[in-house]
Design a protein around this motif. Structure first.
Motif, PDB file in Angstrom:
ATOM      1  N   PRO A 123      57.050  30.245  55.112  1.00  0.00           N
ATOM      2  CA  PRO A 123      56.480  31.375  54.383  1.00  0.00           C
ATOM      3  C   PRO A 123      56.546  31.055  52.809  1.00  0.00           C
ATOM      4  O   PRO A 123      57.181  30.323  52.345  1.00  0.00           O
ATOM      5  CB  PRO A 123      57.367  32.480  54.817  1.00  0.00           C
ATOM      6  CG  PRO A 123      58.664  32.011  55.417  1.00  0.00           C
ATOM      7  CD  PRO A 123      58.190  30.517  55.715  1.00  0.00           C
ATOM      8  N   PRO A 124      55.768  31.843  52.119  1.00  0.00           N
ATOM      9  CA  PRO A 124      55.980  31.752  50.528  1.00  0.00           C
ATOM     10  C   PRO A 124      57.114  32.297  50.091  1.00  0.00           C
ATOM     11  O   PRO A 124      57.283  33.243  49.315  1.00  0.00           O
ATOM     12  CB  PRO A 124      54.576  32.339  50.188  1.00  0.00           C
ATOM     13  CG  PRO A 124      54.519  33.479  51.050  1.00  0.00           C
ATOM     14  CD  PRO A 124      54.895  32.919  52.437  1.00  0.00           C
ATOM     15  N   ILE A 125      58.146  31.399  50.009  1.00  0.00           N
ATOM     16  CA  ILE A 125      59.442  31.873  49.258  1.00  0.00           C
ATOM     17  C   ILE A 125      59.370  31.537  48.177  1.00  0.00           C
ATOM     18  O   ILE A 125      58.991  30.663  47.551  1.00  0.00           O
ATOM     19  CB  ILE A 125      60.606  31.100  50.091  1.00  0.00           C
ATOM     20  CG1 ILE A 125      60.666  31.198  51.723  1.00  0.00           C
ATOM     21  CG2 ILE A 125      61.974  31.562  49.654  1.00  0.00           C
ATOM     22  CD1 ILE A 125      61.644  30.813  52.622  1.00  0.00           C
ATOM     23  N   SER A 126      60.200  32.441  47.328  1.00  0.00           N
ATOM     24  CA  SER A 126      60.089  32.507  45.760  1.00  0.00           C
ATOM     25  C   SER A 126      58.953  32.228  45.202  1.00  0.00           C
ATOM     26  O   SER A 126      58.912  31.397  44.000  1.00  0.00           O
ATOM     27  CB  SER A 126      61.173  31.291  45.731  1.00  0.00           C
ATOM     28  OG  SER A 126      62.360  31.351  46.247  1.00  0.00           O
ATOM     29  N   LEU A 127      58.055  32.805  45.645  1.00  0.00           N
ATOM     30  CA  LEU A 127      56.592  32.792  45.090  1.00  0.00           C
ATOM     31  C   LEU A 127      56.415  34.431  44.440  1.00  0.00           C
ATOM     32  O   LEU A 127      56.767  35.112  44.974  1.00  0.00           O
ATOM     33  CB  LEU A 127      55.362  32.268  45.817  1.00  0.00           C
ATOM     34  CG  LEU A 127      55.843  31.004  46.318  1.00  0.00           C
ATOM     35  CD1 LEU A 127      54.446  30.700  47.150  1.00  0.00           C
ATOM     36  CD2 LEU A 127      55.772  29.929  45.262  1.00  0.00           C
ATOM     37  N   ASN A 128      55.576  34.291  43.516  1.00  0.00           N
ATOM     38  CA  ASN A 128      55.129  35.698  42.985  1.00  0.00           C
ATOM     39  C   ASN A 128      54.027  36.278  43.641  1.00  0.00           C
ATOM     40  O   ASN A 128      53.391  35.447  44.632  1.00  0.00           O
ATOM     41  CB  ASN A 128      54.813  35.525  41.299  1.00  0.00           C
ATOM     42  CG  ASN A 128      53.693  34.534  41.059  1.00  0.00           C
ATOM     43  OD1 ASN A 128      52.599  34.523  41.754  1.00  0.00           O
ATOM     44  ND2 ASN A 128      53.862  33.773  39.976  1.00  0.00           N
ATOM     45  N   GLU A 129      53.399  37.338  43.414  1.00  0.00           N
ATOM     46  CA  GLU A 129      52.546  37.978  44.329  1.00  0.00           C
ATOM     47  C   GLU A 129      51.132  37.210  44.150  1.00  0.00           C
ATOM     48  O   GLU A 129      50.423  37.076  45.251  1.00  0.00           O
ATOM     49  CB  GLU A 129      52.247  39.419  43.966  1.00  0.00           C
ATOM     50  CG  GLU A 129      53.654  40.171  43.957  1.00  0.00           C
ATOM     51  CD  GLU A 129      53.976  40.578  45.462  1.00  0.00           C
ATOM     52  OE1 GLU A 129      53.049  40.318  46.493  1.00  0.00           O
ATOM     53  OE2 GLU A 129      55.277  40.491  45.809  1.00  0.00           O
ATOM     54  N   THR A 130      50.960  36.882  43.086  1.00  0.00           N
ATOM     55  CA  THR A 130      49.606  36.076  42.953  1.00  0.00           C
ATOM     56  C   THR A 130      49.684  34.691  43.885  1.00  0.00           C
ATOM     57  O   THR A 130      48.883  34.613  44.340  1.00  0.00           O
ATOM     58  CB  THR A 130      49.370  35.961  41.455  1.00  0.00           C
ATOM     59  OG1 THR A 130      49.401  37.089  40.783  1.00  0.00           O
ATOM     60  CG2 THR A 130      47.940  34.963  41.498  1.00  0.00           C
ATOM     61  N   GLN A 131      50.758  33.988  43.724  1.00  0.00           N
ATOM     62  CA  GLN A 131      50.948  33.010  44.328  1.00  0.00           C
ATOM     63  C   GLN A 131      50.774  33.097  45.956  1.00  0.00           C
ATOM     64  O   GLN A 131      50.405  32.468  46.734  1.00  0.00           O
ATOM     65  CB  GLN A 131      52.205  32.228  43.945  1.00  0.00           C
ATOM     66  CG  GLN A 131      52.087  31.710  42.605  1.00  0.00           C
ATOM     67  CD  GLN A 131      53.230  31.163  42.032  1.00  0.00           C
ATOM     68  OE1 GLN A 131      54.360  31.645  42.447  1.00  0.00           O
ATOM     69  NE2 GLN A 131      53.287  30.187  41.041  1.00  0.00           N
ATOM     70  N   LYS A 132      51.648  34.223  46.241  1.00  0.00           N
ATOM     71  CA  LYS A 132      51.606  34.552  47.656  1.00  0.00           C
ATOM     72  C   LYS A 132      50.374  34.862  48.377  1.00  0.00           C
ATOM     73  O   LYS A 132      50.019  34.427  49.506  1.00  0.00           O
ATOM     74  CB  LYS A 132      52.418  35.814  47.927  1.00  0.00           C
ATOM     75  CG  LYS A 132      53.970  35.473  47.952  1.00  0.00           C
ATOM     76  CD  LYS A 132      54.763  36.961  48.059  1.00  0.00           C
ATOM     77  CE  LYS A 132      56.310  36.392  47.863  1.00  0.00           C
ATOM     78  NZ  LYS A 132      57.218  37.631  48.073  1.00  0.00           N
ATOM     79  N   ALA A 133      49.359  35.434  47.481  1.00  0.00           N
ATOM     80  CA  ALA A 133      48.117  35.881  47.886  1.00  0.00           C
ATOM     81  C   ALA A 133      47.179  34.609  48.233  1.00  0.00           C
ATOM     82  O   ALA A 133      46.412  34.610  49.151  1.00  0.00           O
ATOM     83  CB  ALA A 133      47.544  36.881  46.892  1.00  0.00           C
ATOM     84  N   ALA A 134      47.311  33.612  47.341  1.00  0.00           N
ATOM     85  CA  ALA A 134      46.694  32.303  47.625  1.00  0.00           C
ATOM     86  C   ALA A 134      47.337  31.252  48.403  1.00  0.00           C
ATOM     87  O   ALA A 134      46.797  30.184  48.723  1.00  0.00           O
ATOM     88  CB  ALA A 134      46.171  31.673  46.085  1.00  0.00           C
ATOM     89  N   TYR A 135      48.407  31.587  48.908  1.00  0.00           N
ATOM     90  CA  TYR A 135      49.156  30.434  49.869  1.00  0.00           C
ATOM     91  C   TYR A 135      48.716  30.535  50.946  1.00  0.00           C
ATOM     92  O   TYR A 135      48.300  31.280  51.568  1.00  0.00           O
ATOM     93  CB  TYR A 135      50.781  31.082  49.887  1.00  0.00           C
ATOM     94  CG  TYR A 135      51.643  30.070  50.802  1.00  0.00           C
ATOM     95  CD1 TYR A 135      52.223  29.193  50.108  1.00  0.00           C
ATOM     96  CD2 TYR A 135      51.899  30.521  52.087  1.00  0.00           C
ATOM     97  CE1 TYR A 135      52.924  28.062  50.797  1.00  0.00           C
ATOM     98  CE2 TYR A 135      52.763  29.699  52.781  1.00  0.00           C
ATOM     99  CZ  TYR A 135      53.258  28.503  52.194  1.00  0.00           C
ATOM    100  OH  TYR A 135      54.093  27.607  53.100  1.00  0.00           O
TER     101      TYR A 135
END
Length: 745
Positions: A495-507
């Motif tokens: 999962p996208p750990i330690s990422l901001n919301e923008t980065q999580k959306a594109a992960y």
């Protein structure tokens, strides 16, 4: 005997010793555990058996430790249970000097056996709690036990090594030990206060012992699954409001004592497993709620537990359970003699509503999250079930026939669902690992002497290599591969750990990247890309495998075996059609799947030409057997239509030439010849005579073309020596169409 005693006996069954019931349930669940051969949730293996394998055999065994364990989200208490079972199984295998294949089978079966015992304990205490509410040996208590045994969800899920299954067992045992009399209404509590000095010391001691056991089990359940605390907060709140001051002080004291003791034991176990001090329940809540990482694995509607969760748990019992929840919570009056039992039912109904309500605020939902409520639902629904069907079972009146048929239908539906989802649906993941294990034993272990101790050797030993081009966690791992020398890799989905919301959306995780563009992924993430693929398996060339494990950042190496779902087969044919990879095995997985990436059979491609040829020969033999059986049916149908033409309906004459199933009989080509001759030499000019001739001609032409080795035995179709003409009533266009079809035959 007094009439009251007679009435009491009519509402009771013959008493049965509790020990016999428990032994029967253990045997029943052992059969259940060994029957389940399907894949349900990855957590069944990756949150229990994989860390348990590492604890038992060491870190060099090729286990797949997921991100939850790397970030200390899980308590080690659950894996420690199975680690002890693994060690005991391995010890006895060494003592008995079992062959590695037998040891592998025992290591796979031993966790199932342990979970079967835990499942039987859950059923037993469900029956005990029902007996406490409805009376010992009452028909409602026995109905609860029967409902639990024939529950499709219990059969499908209770013997799996999920933490939710252990949580359910701990919860129902703790509910049976909970001091329900403390949370009775104020009238009962006042009576207890007035007569408190008259209570015997033995009864107080027993009550205190039961409370400590209850709170200890509840604390373990909350450590395993922090959401379990919702149940106990609700019960403790009711108990606090309705109990006396002395009972409140006892409750607080025991909660602090049992809770702190359990946390200390859990902390020591986690220190042993992780190597440093940590508190997994707090980290679990932080990652899944504060960071919303659970959403990465899916979102559900707010009404999921009502519209999907309860129907999946209860199946055919839902028409009886849902109305009972409403009636139990809205009933205010109850007889004084039944006040404590009514109070228990009300609180069980309360937690069955309160827990799904709270969990509905979390975006990621699964039916197994409310699994601990199923015993309570069975207890509540059983009386309504008995009330509805009992007259039909005890009366000989034909008026109850619809109810009897309904009961049989419900039992049949439950049995069909349980067997289908436990034996057939998603059975491929376990079958494919059985195949991989068998191939490893054939190619590696058969060429050297293998002892039980050598079968747990480090992973750097040479063995077969396997790559799983599937969505992550689609199959079990080392708990079913067993042999550490099987070097395997699979697509990951961290999962996208330690990422901001923008980065999580594109992960996009590794599995997503592969399915987004398989061509680009194989070129960029495989050693040699699509240009340099191996031609022979590693166990033939003797090269040392560099296949990585899921937590390694290196590239994947092309393996000896590629495993993927049939949905991906056209893509793989296109991408590596010029390679040495060919199909060498496949297994049926499921008729349908909600994930498009997991649809179809599970297919295995390999590099070994001998295996490829053996698989082709096997499939050809299987196809030939099918053709032979179909040919036998056709010959039987033709034989039955041979002989003098009798005046039968045209429909039976034509359908007799179709390959419908019929009793087997030896082939008779003479009968075939007689049938053909009788049709082609017939002088009949009936409207359907030409249909029969055309049908026979088409059949013989296809049979001669498709059946090799029989051309000399099957008569060829030739024009009749007798002249015949089309019926006069056929119009020109129809006549031309039929003539064209006949010429095409």
């Amino acid at each position: 005997m007094p009439s009251s005693s007679s009435s009491s006996l009519r509402h009771r069954f013959i008493p049965v010793q509790a020990a016999n019931v428990l032994l029967f349930l253990i045997g029943f669940r052992l059969v259940n555990a060994l029957t389940v051969r399907t894949f349900f949730q990855p957590d069944e293996f990756f949150q229990s058996l994989e860390p348990a394998w590492q604890i038992a055999f060491g870190k060099n065994q090729g286990t797949w430790i997921t991100w939850e364990w790397q970030h200390q989200l899980r308590s080690s208490l659950h894996p420690l249970l199975f680690a002890a079972i693994y060690k005991a199984t391995d010890f006895f295998s060494s003592i008995l000097n079992l062959h590695s294949t037998r040891r592998a089978e025992l290591l796979i079966a031993s966790p199932k056996t342990a979970q079967a015992v835990l499942s039987a304990v859950s059923d037993f205490y469900t029956w005990k709690l029902a007996s406490r509410i409805y009376g010992e040996n009452s028909r409602d208590a026995w109905a609860t036990l029967i409902v639990t045994m024939i529950s499709p969800w219990q059969w499908f899920c209770s013997t799996r090594t999920l933490s939710n299954c252990l949580e359910t067992t701990l919860t129902v045992v703790a509910l049976d030990l909970w001091p329900w009399q403390w949370s009775a209404n104020s009238m009962v509590n006042n009576t207890h206060e007035n007569t408190g000095h008259e209570k015997s010391e033995a009864k107080n001691t027993e009550l205190l012992r039961n409370l400590r056991q209850c709170l200890s089990l509840a604390a373990v359940a909350c450590v395993l699954r922090p959401t379990n605390i919702i149940i106990w907060l609700a019960l403790a709140a009711v108990g606090w409001l309705r109990s006396s001051w002395d009972e409140r002080k006892s409750l607080v004291r025991e909660v602090l004592f049992c809770g702190s003791s359990t946390l200390i034991v859990s902390a020591v176990a986690d220190r042993f497993f992780y190597g440093f001090w940590t508190f997994p329940p707090l980290r679990f809540l932080y990652f899944n709620i504060a960071q919303s990482l659970a959403v990465f694995y899916g979102r559900n509607n707010w009404h999921y537990y009502v519209t999907e969760g309860y129907p999946l748990l209860l199946t055919t019992l839902i028409p009886f359970a849902i109305p009972v929840l409403y009636l139990t919570l809205t009933t205010r009056e109850s007889p004084a003699s039944d006040r404590e039992q009514t109070n228990i039912r009300v609180q069980l109904a309360m937690i069955c509503v309160f827990m799904p309500f709270v969990l509905s605020f979390i975006s990621h939902k699964e039916v197994r999250f409310i699994y601990p409520l199923l015993p309570s639902l069975h207890i509540l629904a059983a009386p309504r079930l008995v009330q509805f069907f009992w007259p039909a079972l005890t009366s000989n009146s034909h008026a109850y026939t619809p109810k009897r048929l309904t009961l049989l239908l419900l039992v049949f539906i439950n049995g069909f669902i349980a067997l289908y989802i436990s034996i057939y649906h998603a059975s491929g993941p376990l079958h494919v690992l059985e195949y991989i294990r068998r191939q490893h034993e054939t190619h590696i272990l058969s060429h050297k002497m293998v002892t039980p101790s050598s079968s747990v050797s480090p992973t750097h030993e040479s063995g077969i290599t396997v790559g799983f081009l599937m969505p992550c966690h689609s199959t079990p791992w080392r708990s079913h591969m067993v042999y550490p020398s099987i070097n395997a890799w699979a697509l990951s989905c961290e999962p996208p750990i330690s990422l901001n919301e923008t980065q999580k959306a594109a992960y996009r995780d590794e599995a997503d990247q592969f399915y987004d563009d398989p061509d680009a992924f194989l070129r960029q993430n495989m050693v040699g890309g699509l240009r340099h693929l191996p031609r022979r398996p590693s166990y033939v060339t003797g090269s040392q495998s560099l296949a990585r494990f899921p937590d390694s950042p290196t590239l994947h190496e092309w393996p000896d075996y590629l495993v993927f779902f049939a949905q991906l087969e056209p893509t793989m044919h296109q991408l590596i059609r010029f390679s040495s990879y060919r199909e060498c095995w496949r297994t049926w997985n499921t008729a349908w799947h909600d994930d498009w990436r997991r649809r179809g059979d599970i297919v295995v491609w390999c590099l070994d030409p001998a295996e490829q040829e053996a698989w082709r020969s096997q499939r050809q033999r299987h196809a030939q057997e099918i053709r032979d059986r179909q040919f036998d049916r056709i010959m039987t149908a033709i034989k039955q239509n041979a002989g003098p033409q009798q005046k039968r309906g045209w429909k039976s004459s034509i359908t007799g030439l179709l390959p419908w199933p019929s009793p087997h009989c030896p082939l008779s080509f003479a009968s075939l010849q007689r049938t053909a001759q009788s049709l082609f030499t017939s002088r009949s000019s009936s409207p359907w005579s030409w249909v029969k001739r055309s049908r026979m001609g088409s059949f013989l032409a296809n049979l001669r073309r498709k059946s090799t080795g029989l051309q000399g035995l099957i008569p060829s179709w030739s024009p009749s020596p007798y002249s015949w003409s089309w019926p006069e009533w056929l119009s020109g266009p129809v006549k031309r169409k039929l003539s064209k079809r006949e010429r095409g035959l």
